[in-house]
Design a protein around this motif. Sequence first.
Motif, PDB file in Angstrom:
ATOM      1  N   UNK A  36       0.848  -1.185   0.000  1.00 12.07           N
ATOM      2  CA  UNK A  36       0.000   0.000   0.000  1.00 12.07           C
ATOM      3  C   UNK A  36       0.885   1.237   0.000  1.00 12.07           C
ATOM      4  N   UNK A  99      -3.307   0.595  -3.481  1.00 12.27           N
ATOM      5  CA  UNK A  99      -3.182  -0.714  -2.839  1.00 12.27           C
ATOM      6  C   UNK A  99      -3.018  -1.743  -3.941  1.00 12.27           C
ATOM      7  N   UNK A 101      -2.637  -5.632  -4.832  1.00 16.12           N
ATOM      8  CA  UNK A 101      -2.802  -6.985  -4.303  1.00 16.12           C
ATOM      9  C   UNK A 101      -2.454  -7.937  -5.434  1.00 16.12           C
ATOM     10  N   UNK A 104      -4.900 -10.095  -7.813  1.00 15.90           N
ATOM     11  CA  UNK A 104      -6.284  -9.672  -7.635  1.00 15.90           C
ATOM     12  C   UNK A 104      -6.520  -8.361  -8.373  1.00 15.90           C
ATOM     13  N   UNK A 107      -6.064  -1.081  -6.402  1.00 13.11           N
ATOM     14  CA  UNK A 107      -7.132  -0.207  -5.908  1.00 13.11           C
ATOM     15  C   UNK A 107      -6.581   1.187  -5.701  1.00 13.11           C
ATOM     16  N   UNK A 119     -13.240   5.571  -4.295  1.00 15.49           N
ATOM     17  CA  UNK A 119     -12.385   4.412  -4.536  1.00 15.49           C
ATOM     18  C   UNK A 119     -12.671   3.828  -5.896  1.00 15.49           C
ATOM     19  N   UNK A 120     -11.628   3.272  -6.492  1.00 15.25           N
ATOM     20  CA  UNK A 120     -11.784   2.614  -7.772  1.00 15.25           C
ATOM     21  C   UNK A 120     -10.916   1.374  -7.762  1.00 15.25           C
ATOM     22  N   UNK A 121     -11.484   0.213  -8.101  1.00  8.14           N
ATOM     23  CA  UNK A 121     -10.699  -1.017  -8.105  1.00  8.14           C
ATOM     24  C   UNK A 121     -10.598  -1.525  -9.527  1.00  8.14           C
ATOM     25  N   UNK A 123      -9.363  -4.694 -11.844  1.00  9.22           N
ATOM     26  CA  UNK A 123      -8.963  -6.095 -11.742  1.00  9.22           C
ATOM     27  C   UNK A 123      -7.702  -6.371 -12.542  1.00  9.22           C
TER      28      UNK A 123
ATOM     29  N   UNK B   4      -7.170 -17.612  -3.889  1.00 15.52           N
ATOM     30  CA  UNK B   4      -8.034 -16.630  -3.242  1.00 15.52           C
ATOM     31  C   UNK B   4      -9.272 -17.349  -2.727  1.00 15.52           C
ATOM     32  N   UNK B 121      -4.907 -15.886  -0.019  1.00 16.89           N
ATOM     33  CA  UNK B 121      -5.543 -14.639   0.436  1.00 16.89           C
ATOM     34  C   UNK B 121      -6.969 -14.981   0.845  1.00 16.89           C
ATOM     35  N   UNK B 150     -13.082 -12.051 -12.788  1.00 16.46           N
ATOM     36  CA  UNK B 150     -13.330 -12.725 -11.527  1.00 16.46           C
ATOM     37  C   UNK B 150     -14.529 -12.204 -10.761  1.00 16.46           C
ATOM     38  N   UNK B 502     -16.009  -3.066  -6.399  1.00 15.51           N
ATOM     39  CA  UNK B 502     -15.789  -3.405  -5.000  1.00 15.51           C
ATOM     40  C   UNK B 502     -14.633  -2.566  -4.481  1.00 15.51           C
ATOM     41  N   UNK B 503     -14.508  -2.519  -3.165  1.00 16.47           N
ATOM     42  CA  UNK B 503     -13.310  -1.929  -2.590  1.00 16.47           C
ATOM     43  C   UNK B 503     -12.784  -2.860  -1.518  1.00 16.47           C
ATOM     44  N   UNK B 522     -18.733  -1.023  -3.700  1.00 17.01           N
ATOM     45  CA  UNK B 522     -18.547   0.369  -4.090  1.00 17.01           C
ATOM     46  C   UNK B 522     -19.802   0.800  -4.850  1.00 17.01           C
TER      47      UNK B 522
END
Lengths: 172, 570
Positions: A36, A99, A101, A104, A107, A119-121, A123, B4, B121, B150, B502-503, B522
Amino acid sequence: MQNGDQHYSMEDETYTDIDGKAISLECQSHSGFCREFTVSSAKVSIGRVMVYTCAVWLSAYIVFFITENTAVLSSAIIITLVGMMVHIHFVKVDHETLLIIGSLGVQVSSSYASGRESTDFIEMDKIKDIVINEAIHMQTVIYYLCILLKDPSDPEAVSSVVPLFQGKRLIK
Amino acid sequence: MVLKIFFPQCCNKADSGLLVGRWIPGQNSAVVLAVIHYPFIPGQVKQYIQQVESSGVDLTVLGSWSMPKEGQEGMESFLRDLSTIFPQGQWLQLSREMGKIGFRCHVLTRDQSKSPSDKVIFIHYEQRKVMLSQLHPIENGVPDPQTESQLPQVFGTVCQSEPLFFLDKYDDSPVKLTHWQSEGREGSIIVELMKQASTPVCLLTTWILTLWTSLCSSRILNVRPMRFISSKLSTCVQLSYRTEHLQTVSSPTRATTHNHFMRKANIFVSFFVDVSLGLLLVSWMYRENRIGKLANTLVPAADHIAKELEELLQWLMGAPAGLKMNRALDQVLGRFFLYHIHLWISYIHLMSPFVEMILWYVGLSACLGLTFALSLLSDITALLTFHIYCFYVYGARLYCMTVYGLSSLWRLFRGKKWNVLRQRVDSCSYDLDQLFIGTLLFTILLFLLPTTALYYLVFTLLRLVVVMFQGVVHLSVDFINSFPLFSMGLRLFRSYRLAEGVKFRVLCEEPGTPLHLMMDINPLKVSRVVQTYRTPTYSCYPKDSWLALCKKLFLGELIYPWRYKTTKID
């Protein structure tokens, strides 16, 4: 370090953003494949707030003195309040976090002075690469970190570029 | 790749037992859906899993879950032996100790090799929220499981496992599960009552609507003039539009897709709000006879407009803004328009005893909704300012003819001609008398141009004012029609239902345990909610761009700036 994380912040090197304000960087490693990065800027300084408020109200008083209209005073108060609320809720970024990961995704999150977080993730499947890109801003060339996203129809092409740390840009 | 494991929060404190869920192909992830408690008989568990699979849920045994308590010493060995009873490609052994927060995980593959727990994880998710939420952007059709990413697969897995969650702890069955509904099935009395009441109400509404549509499409109402008038009156357009909406909502079949459901819900809520606002308006207007007062001000208002127009024409007939007009043409045009105004005022005075009654009955139709009241307002304005529209048409036609004549005679003046066949300007040799008459006419038209141009300018400006007002009214009607109130309400009060993504949040862990993340939903941004769920309408939008509009105004062509889009057929 009871929780097994490793914290380190860059204390001996000071960073500034393009406008010259001081910012700080903190890296935290949660595990072997999760990191992070937080970039935080200076908080809203009470001195500047007071200077702006006094300037606006002084000018409002002068206008009131000339025109003898009380609506000027109330509108000045309302404008200051609304302006401050808009500034801390939409404009002033407190810190931004990246962040990562492993396997995964990534983020990106910005937290504003009023506490709002956006927030925005992204993939891992959608990320093509993370690169340092350069852009011409006014009279200088700045370097910024960005994520290249894959185009859903053509896996080789790049569909969009997502710049990271929008609120501030490191120059050192 | 890192393994995961998506673990529901409700199972954090579950008793030891078997983990059931689904492996996501190609992503090396497992979604845990429920925990089957000890004591159980493996044969009955297999039977139950087969039963659930036959109702469409993709379910396998993932591994074992151990949360040791006092008095359960033989648990560990029992759980270890389970991997032989349920043969799987990968067997997960999750364990948790009392007093500690982190989980541990051992993975057994078929060839009995253990992988280190660093490469795991744990992603905790709240099962109820993920079950009820809808991930955007919404895919139409069935996506290919190989190329799907995913997160949509995780959401899809939880959503389709609804039959698994019907069994709660009060049911008498051989297997005992823990999942988000195991404390008792979630339900709401109001929703159940509405579901029961909706079928007869839907049937009744459908019957009324079929009657209405058959009446509307009958021969009497379908003659050419009636159809022309009803396509021009915005009230009739709004009426047909609302009929269509009600037909969508009152169809007795249940909505299958998310989009369809949201569309129906949005239409229903916006119709409901519209009608209640309309009823509110009607009750306010009919109290203290306000409608009578309104009717009594209509005729004096029309008189006032007519008087203002007369004064304007008198001003134009004099020397307007210091410009010198052609006296004769000025007088002709001025008297022509003045006579029209006189006729119009006579008609209005003829109608004035009936105005109040007509307005009283027509105002009752505002009960159907606020949009009807606004459309009525727009129609009444159009009818009352009909003379302005007529003047605009006369002025525009006159000006258009002048400009057309001038451009043609200007070409003659220079010795050229417009070739209709080739659509271009060609040179041409004219006779002397043609040239003479052409030049004469050109001079006459040129010197009459300021007068006609001034009349055209004045009436176009008046017409534009009326058009702007009607445009504002139509825009607000369009806004009320298309704004997705149900989606907005859902976004504000149950923001997890509409998910943009998602967050993740890192949960504090202890050394030696794998990484634990918390997955939150999110919610969708407000602007995207409006964009995605907007009801398509017959929105009036400007037909021409600004440049085309200016060109038309300059040439004197008639402008109809707002044009209705025809309703889309789904």
